[in-house]
Design an enzyme around this catalytic site. Structure first.
Site, short mmCIF file in Angstrom:
data_model
loop_
_atom_site.label_atom_id
_atom_site.label_comp_id
_atom_site.label_asym_id
_atom_site.label_seq_id
_atom_site.Cartn_x
_atom_site.Cartn_y
_atom_site.Cartn_z
N ASN A 79 -33.41 62.67 32.98
CA ASN A 79 -32.05 62.21 32.73
C ASN A 79 -32.13 60.69 32.59
O ASN A 79 -32.42 59.99 33.56
CB ASN A 79 -31.13 62.59 33.90
CG ASN A 79 -29.72 62.05 33.74
OD1 ASN A 79 -29.43 61.26 32.87
ND2 ASN A 79 -28.84 62.50 34.61
N ARG B 296 -30.03 58.44 32.55
CA ARG B 296 -29.09 57.67 33.38
C ARG B 296 -29.53 57.57 34.84
O ARG B 296 -28.94 56.85 35.63
CB ARG B 296 -27.71 58.28 33.30
CG ARG B 296 -27.17 58.31 31.88
CD ARG B 296 -25.82 58.93 31.83
NE ARG B 296 -24.87 57.88 31.50
CZ ARG B 296 -23.59 57.98 31.64
NH1 ARG B 296 -23.04 59.07 32.12
NH2 ARG B 296 -22.79 56.97 31.31
N CYS B 297 -30.58 58.31 35.19
CA CYS B 297 -31.05 58.38 36.57
C CYS B 297 -32.20 57.38 36.79
O CYS B 297 -33.22 57.45 36.12
CB CYS B 297 -31.52 59.80 36.88
SG CYS B 297 -32.31 59.97 38.50
N GLY B 298 -32.03 56.47 37.74
CA GLY B 298 -33.05 55.48 38.04
C GLY B 298 -34.36 56.11 38.50
O GLY B 298 -35.44 55.66 38.11
N ARG C 225 -36.11 57.44 35.46
CA ARG C 225 -36.70 56.34 34.67
C ARG C 225 -37.93 55.78 35.36
O ARG C 225 -38.94 55.48 34.70
CB ARG C 225 -35.67 55.23 34.44
CG ARG C 225 -34.54 55.62 33.50
CD ARG C 225 -33.68 54.44 33.08
NE ARG C 225 -33.21 53.64 34.20
CZ ARG C 225 -32.05 53.81 34.82
NH1 ARG C 225 -31.24 54.78 34.45
NH2 ARG C 225 -31.70 53.02 35.81
#
Length: 113
Positions: free
Chosen positions: A7, A9-11, A14
């Site tokens: 995802n 948007r997920c730190g 990433r």
């Protein structure tokens, strides 16, 4: 080839990809929010994780709290909830061969690789 249910948007997700890149690992990104897994694909992932469906649910997500929390659900119903609402799937999931882990802890991910 390593697969990563990601995802953007997920730190944590990433960070997992950055770790894989830095380690020189080749991987395939599966953006599961845009291309949700089927019921059977999610069952296969759970088998590789050696986990129960509830272990893969993000139980603090609003959708879970409003629609599923405190209900007596079967494993199949929990899997179907994740198929219908992929935001409920914990991430990142890193798959290598017949094994998988939730790649949130980079030390654990390093050991897995």
């Amino acid at each position: 080839m390593i697969q990563v249910y990601h995802n953007p948007r997920c730190g944590k997700s990433r960070n997992c990809l950055a770790f894989l890149t830095q380690s020189g690992q080749e991987y395939e990104i599966i953006n599961y929010l845009d291309n949700p897994p089927s019921f059977d694909e999610l069952v296969a992932v759970l088998n590789k994780l050696e986990s129960k469906p509830l272990d893969l649910v993000r139980q603090k997500e609003k959708i879970w709290i409003e629609n599923f929390k405190n209900k007596a659900l079967t494993d199949s119903e929990i899997i179907q909830a994740m198929v219908s609402h992929p935001i409920l799937i914990e991430r990142p999931i890193v798959i290598k061969g017949n094994k998988a882990i939730i790649g949130r802890d980079l030390d654990r991910l390093n050991s897995f690789l």
